[in-house]
Motif scaffolding. Structure first.
Motif, PDB file in Angstrom:
ATOM      1  N   ASP A 114      48.079  38.733  44.572  1.00 25.99           N
ATOM      2  CA  ASP A 114      48.418  39.541  45.744  1.00 25.99           C
ATOM      3  C   ASP A 114      47.872  40.958  45.618  1.00 25.99           C
ATOM      4  OD1 ASP A 114      49.794  37.616  47.339  1.00 25.99           O
ATOM      5  OD2 ASP A 114      51.453  37.706  45.927  1.00 25.99           O
ATOM      6  N   ALA A 115      47.784  41.478  44.386  1.00 24.05           N
ATOM      7  CA  ALA A 115      47.139  42.775  44.187  1.00 24.05           C
ATOM      8  C   ALA A 115      45.670  42.713  44.599  1.00 24.05           C
ATOM      9  CB  ALA A 115      47.259  43.199  42.724  1.00 24.05           C
ATOM     10  N   VAL A 116      45.009  41.598  44.315  1.00 19.62           N
ATOM     11  CA  VAL A 116      43.614  41.426  44.734  1.00 19.62           C
ATOM     12  C   VAL A 116      43.512  41.470  46.254  1.00 19.62           C
ATOM     13  CG1 VAL A 116      41.689  39.788  44.827  1.00 19.62           C
ATOM     14  CG2 VAL A 116      42.901  40.172  42.675  1.00 19.62           C
ATOM     15  N   HIS A 117      44.432  40.806  46.956  1.00 20.97           N
ATOM     16  CA  HIS A 117      44.412  40.836  48.424  1.00 20.97           C
ATOM     17  C   HIS A 117      44.532  42.259  48.933  1.00 20.97           C
ATOM     18  CE1 HIS A 117      44.552  36.577  48.279  1.00 20.97           C
ATOM     19  NE2 HIS A 117      45.858  36.447  48.120  1.00 20.97           N
ATOM     20  N   LEU A 118      45.468  43.022  48.356  1.00 21.61           N
ATOM     21  CA  LEU A 118      45.701  44.389  48.816  1.00 21.61           C
ATOM     22  C   LEU A 118      44.492  45.273  48.512  1.00 21.61           C
ATOM     23  CD1 LEU A 118      49.064  46.274  48.553  1.00 21.61           C
ATOM     24  CD2 LEU A 118      46.919  47.461  48.115  1.00 21.61           C
ATOM     25  N   ALA A 119      43.935  45.141  47.306  1.00 23.96           N
ATOM     26  CA  ALA A 119      42.776  45.961  46.938  1.00 23.96           C
ATOM     27  C   ALA A 119      41.586  45.670  47.845  1.00 23.96           C
ATOM     28  CB  ALA A 119      42.398  45.707  45.478  1.00 23.96           C
ATOM     29  N   LEU A 161      42.596  48.878  42.041  1.00 19.67           N
ATOM     30  CA  LEU A 161      43.970  48.979  41.560  1.00 19.67           C
ATOM     31  C   LEU A 161      43.983  48.824  40.051  1.00 19.67           C
ATOM     32  CD1 LEU A 161      45.956  46.801  44.156  1.00 19.67           C
ATOM     33  CD2 LEU A 161      45.540  49.267  44.186  1.00 19.67           C
ATOM     34  N   GLU A 162      44.645  49.747  39.389  1.00 23.03           N
ATOM     35  CA  GLU A 162      44.820  49.682  37.942  1.00 23.03           C
ATOM     36  C   GLU A 162      46.294  49.462  37.653  1.00 23.03           C
ATOM     37  OE1 GLU A 162      44.598  52.907  34.466  1.00 23.03           O
ATOM     38  OE2 GLU A 162      42.655  52.525  35.428  1.00 23.03           O
ATOM     39  N   ALA A 180      39.308  55.012  43.498  1.00 20.93           N
ATOM     40  CA  ALA A 180      38.132  54.622  44.267  1.00 20.93           C
ATOM     41  C   ALA A 180      37.456  53.442  43.570  1.00 20.93           C
ATOM     42  CB  ALA A 180      37.178  55.802  44.385  1.00 20.93           C
ATOM     43  N   GLY A 181      36.829  52.605  44.354  1.00 23.95           N
ATOM     44  CA  GLY A 181      36.143  51.448  43.799  1.00 23.95           C
ATOM     45  C   GLY A 181      36.651  50.165  44.401  1.00 23.95           C
ATOM     46  N   ASP A 182      36.655  49.094  43.603  1.00 27.57           N
ATOM     47  CA  ASP A 182      37.125  47.808  44.117  1.00 27.57           C
ATOM     48  C   ASP A 182      37.684  46.984  42.958  1.00 27.57           C
ATOM     49  OD1 ASP A 182      34.936  45.964  42.962  1.00 27.57           O
ATOM     50  OD2 ASP A 182      33.753  47.419  44.099  1.00 27.57           O
ATOM     51  N   GLY A 183      38.402  45.927  43.303  1.00 25.78           N
ATOM     52  CA  GLY A 183      38.931  45.010  42.303  1.00 25.78           C
ATOM     53  C   GLY A 183      40.248  45.458  41.715  1.00 25.78           C
TER      54      GLY A 183
END
Length: 325
Positions: free
Chosen positions: A221-226, A233-234, A302-305
């Motif tokens: 679900d963190a992947v979906h949000l990111a 997201l870290e 900033a970034g992705d993943g």
């Protein structure tokens, strides 16, 4: 009892309609006068995929079906309104069983002030419960989406993680039961989850920028949000609030407790992002609303993943449950 008699018996059990409903179950369609904004979601539970009839009562299946659907409204910060239910009835489920399942849904509807406004009944090869839920807000801007996370935000989660996955392991392995209260609580989280509706509204009022419910696993679900927000997201895995008993169940099953917290689904907690200055207000609101803790587990860059940092070094894969996997 035929279809029409069953539907008539179902309508007798329904609680009084909520404030938005002008015409509920019994006609060709419901009539609802909404607020300025509505959020609508559809969810389905299928025997053998989301539950097994041999280890859950029909009332529990009904409770889970409605609670799981309402969890999507919680993730939007919406107030619950109406639910529409389609029940697929297999040949070995009689009318009494259908009504028992409905009674479980009625309990959740009463607890959450949700109107069961209509639906349908049909034959099916296996028990299927499809639920459409509609939530309300005064303004579209009051509803929290997945795409609003910003670099600098904190990543927070309500309640505790890993409980439902640990409960499922206990159900899968009866020989590992000790009969303790912690185990019973874990099994209850699997069979009778709760939608965090009031917590979702509290997070929205506190200034949450993005939100999603943890239904497929924290990592997934963190992947979906990111992805929706176009951010990185870290997550610090050592900050994850694991439920009591998860470590013991994981040890008995030969896995790491963090696997259950990261990849185990169906906790139905809320994963949200918010500015650091809003953390105290959000935590107080969530605590007052549902008696839950709010834990900061990471940050938005900033970034992705998604990067999940393990306590001993290295990263964990952000996995989760895939409905079609």
């Amino acid at each position: 009892m035929g279809e029409f008699e069953l539907l008539a018996e179902i309508r007798k059990r329904l609680p009084a309609p909520g404030p938005h409903v002008r015409l509920g179950s019994g006609d060709d369609a419901a009539i609802v006068v909404p607020n300025r904004a509505t959020a609508t979601s559809v969810d389905a539970l299928v025997d053998g995929v989301h539950f097994r009839r041999e280890r859950a009562s029909l009332a529990q299946i009904g409770r889970k079906a409605l609670a799981a659907a309402l969890s999507d409204l919680a993730a939007m910060g919406a107030a619950p309104g109406e639910a529409y239910v389609v029940l697929g009835v297999p040949g070995d489920l009689d009318e009494a069983g259908c009504l028992e399942l409905l009674d479980g849904m009625v309990e959740v509807a009463a607890e959450t002030e949700t109107t069961l406004a209509g639906g349908d009944v049909t034959r099916a090869p296996g028990l299927t419960v499809a639920v459409t839920v509609v939530g309300h807000a005064d303004d579209p801007g009051d509803l929290i989406r997945r795409d609003g996370a910003r670099p600098g935000d904190l990543l927070v989660v309500t309640g505790e993680l890993g409980a439902a996955a640990a409960g499922l392991l206990l159900l899968d392995h009866d020989d590992r039961h000790t009969g303790g209260s912690a185990e019973a609580a874990l099994i209850a989280r699997q069979l009778e989850p709760r939608a965090r509706l009031e917590a979702g509204q509290a997070l929205a009022r506190a200034g949450a920028t993005a939100m999603i419910d943890v239904s497929d696993g924290l990592g997934g679900d963190a992947v979906h949000l990111a992805r929706a927000s176009g951010v990185h997201l870290e997550i610090d895995a050592d900050t994850l609030p694991l439920a009591a008993g998860v470590a013991e169940v994981a040890a008995a099953s030969g896995c790491d407790p963090l696997e259950l917290g990261i990849g185990g689904g169906e906790d139905y907690e809320l994963l949200a992002t918010l500015p650091p200055a809003a953390l105290d207000r959000a935590a107080a609101g969530v605590g007052e609303a549902e008696g839950l803790t709010l834990t900061a587990i990471g940050r938005v860059d900033a970034g992705d993943g998604v990067e999940i940092r393990l306590p001993g070094g290295g990263n964990a894969a952000p996995g989760g449950f895939d409905q079609l996997g």
